[in-house]
Design an enzyme around this catalytic site. Structure first.
Site, PDB file in Angstrom:
ATOM      1  N   ASP A  20       0.882  -1.164   0.000  1.00  0.00           N
ATOM      2  CA  ASP A  20       0.000   0.000   0.000  1.00  0.00           C
ATOM      3  C   ASP A  20       0.921   1.215   0.000  1.00  0.00           C
ATOM      4  O   ASP A  20       1.582   1.498   0.999  1.00  0.00           O
ATOM      5  CB  ASP A  20      -0.892  -0.010   1.240  1.00  0.00           C
ATOM      6  N   LYS A  56      -0.950  14.858 -10.535  1.00  0.00           N
ATOM      7  CA  LYS A  56      -0.135  14.531 -11.704  1.00  0.00           C
ATOM      8  C   LYS A  56       0.750  15.704 -12.120  1.00  0.00           C
ATOM      9  O   LYS A  56       1.871  15.501 -12.611  1.00  0.00           O
ATOM     10  CB  LYS A  56      -1.026  14.083 -12.869  1.00  0.00           C
ATOM     11  N   TYR A  93      -6.955  14.704  -8.970  1.00  0.00           N
ATOM     12  CA  TYR A  93      -6.155  13.947  -9.935  1.00  0.00           C
ATOM     13  C   TYR A  93      -5.143  14.837 -10.661  1.00  0.00           C
ATOM     14  O   TYR A  93      -3.943  14.556 -10.668  1.00  0.00           O
ATOM     15  CB  TYR A  93      -7.062  13.259 -10.942  1.00  0.00           C
ATOM     16  N   SER A 140       0.400  11.465 -16.560  1.00  0.00           N
ATOM     17  CA  SER A 140      -0.845  11.478 -17.327  1.00  0.00           C
ATOM     18  C   SER A 140      -0.876  12.749 -18.161  1.00  0.00           C
ATOM     19  O   SER A 140      -0.156  13.717 -17.874  1.00  0.00           O
ATOM     20  CB  SER A 140      -2.037  11.466 -16.368  1.00  0.00           C
TER      21      SER A 140
END
Length: 320
Positions: A84, A181, A177, A165
């Site tokens: 994890d 990134k 997100y 990404s």
């Protein structure tokens, strides 16, 4: 005359660049690589692909099920470990295990692939926790793994490959997100420059939209709808009656373009692992190469115009 000289120079540079890109390292069967996020998606395919090519793959999975299935589909040479990336104790324990496996050879390749999408929704719908989760996994988890594995990579004078990404170039939706990134891109740049003196090469891969569990449109729609249903009445009123229905209908479960060939990303990983002269950045996917990456170099006014076209207009933007 000057134009022809410039064209000739560009052709020569292109040929040299192409030639350098084809030069490969030797002895891959003797090299260890560690990959995070191997339960599904890019990481799973990468683990199986590099196992077939003879690398000594150490694959980190989040779940027992993911680990068991991967073992069944790979050779006995591939090894798995539960990890994890948001748990520092888990990261340290895994780094100790990797150290014992690789010994004096060191770690040739670290592929930081584990990541989550989180919730994509207008920023004023979200709480701090909606931002925190993807940042914890995509950024701090990646950094924690890198810092713990870096001594082993330096010993092998190897490679670090961070999966970012197109969302690290353009923020196309609200949520954690894109910030995570964007930060991965910055961390990768600084790491690449810091590690150059040690012979460690660092690359960043920027996939477009691929059809994986991460980008399941049904789950994304369910998350967005759940947040809408919990919004205060005044926020809903600002967006107007029927906004959520129009928003979900415009997006639609099948509307977004999705690349289906995950090997496009794995091919970038392979080049970054095996080329004598790996690229600092790789784009993967038709949408990344033809839309997202080119758009990221365009003026902001053009970016805003094109991305804003995908949004639903507010019923009354002054109703605040």
């Amino acid at each position: 005359m000057f134009i022809w000289a410039l064209i000739f120079l560009l052709i020569i540079c292109s040929l040299v660049w192409s030639y350098k890109g084809r030069l490969k390292v030797e002895g891959v069967t003797d090299k260890y690589i560690f990959i995070t996020g191997c339960d599904t998606g890019f990481g799973n395919l990468a683990a199986k692909t590099f196992d077939k090519k003879g690398f000594r793959v150490l694959a980190a999975c989040l779940t027992e099920t993911g680990s068991a299935v991967l073992k069944e589909e790979a050779s006995e040479r591939l090894q798995t470990v539960l990890l994890d990336v948001t748990d520092s104790d888990s990261v340290k324990k895994t780094a100790q295990w990797v150290r014992a496996e690789v010994g004096e050879k060191g770690l040739w390749g670290l592929i930081n692939n584990a990541g989550i999408l989180g919730v994509l929704a207008p920023t004023d719908w979200l709480t701090l926790e909606h931002f925190r989760e993807p940042v914890e996994v995509n950024l701090f988890g990646l950094i924690d793994v890198t810092l713990n594995m870096l001594p082993l990579v330096k010993k092998a004078r190897g490679r670090v490959i961070n999966v970012s990404s197109v969302g690290g170039r353009l923020a196309f939706a609200g949520g954690g997100y894109a910030p995570s990134k964007y930060a991965v891109e910055g961390f990768t740049d600084s790491l690449r420059r810091d590690m150059k003196a040690f012979g460690v090469k660092v690359s960043c891969i920027e996939p477009g939209l691929f059809k994986t569990g991460l980008t399941d449109p049904v789950k994304a729609t369910e998350k967005k709808l759940a947040i809408w249903n919990q919004l205060p009445p005044d926020i809903k009123q600002q967006y107007g009656e029927g906004y959520i229905e129009k928003s979900l209908a415009k997006r639609g479960p099948n509307k977004p373009f999705q690349n289906v060939d995950l090997s496009l990303v794995v091919q970038c990983m392979e080049h970054a692992l095996t080329s004598l002269f790996p690229q600092s950045r790789y784009s993967a996917g038709i949408d990344a190469k033809t839309f997202w990456i080119p758009l990221s170099h365009m003026p902001t006014v053009l970016q805003d115009f094109l991305l804003q076209k995908e949004k639903v207009e507010l019923a009354d933007p002054t109703a605040v």
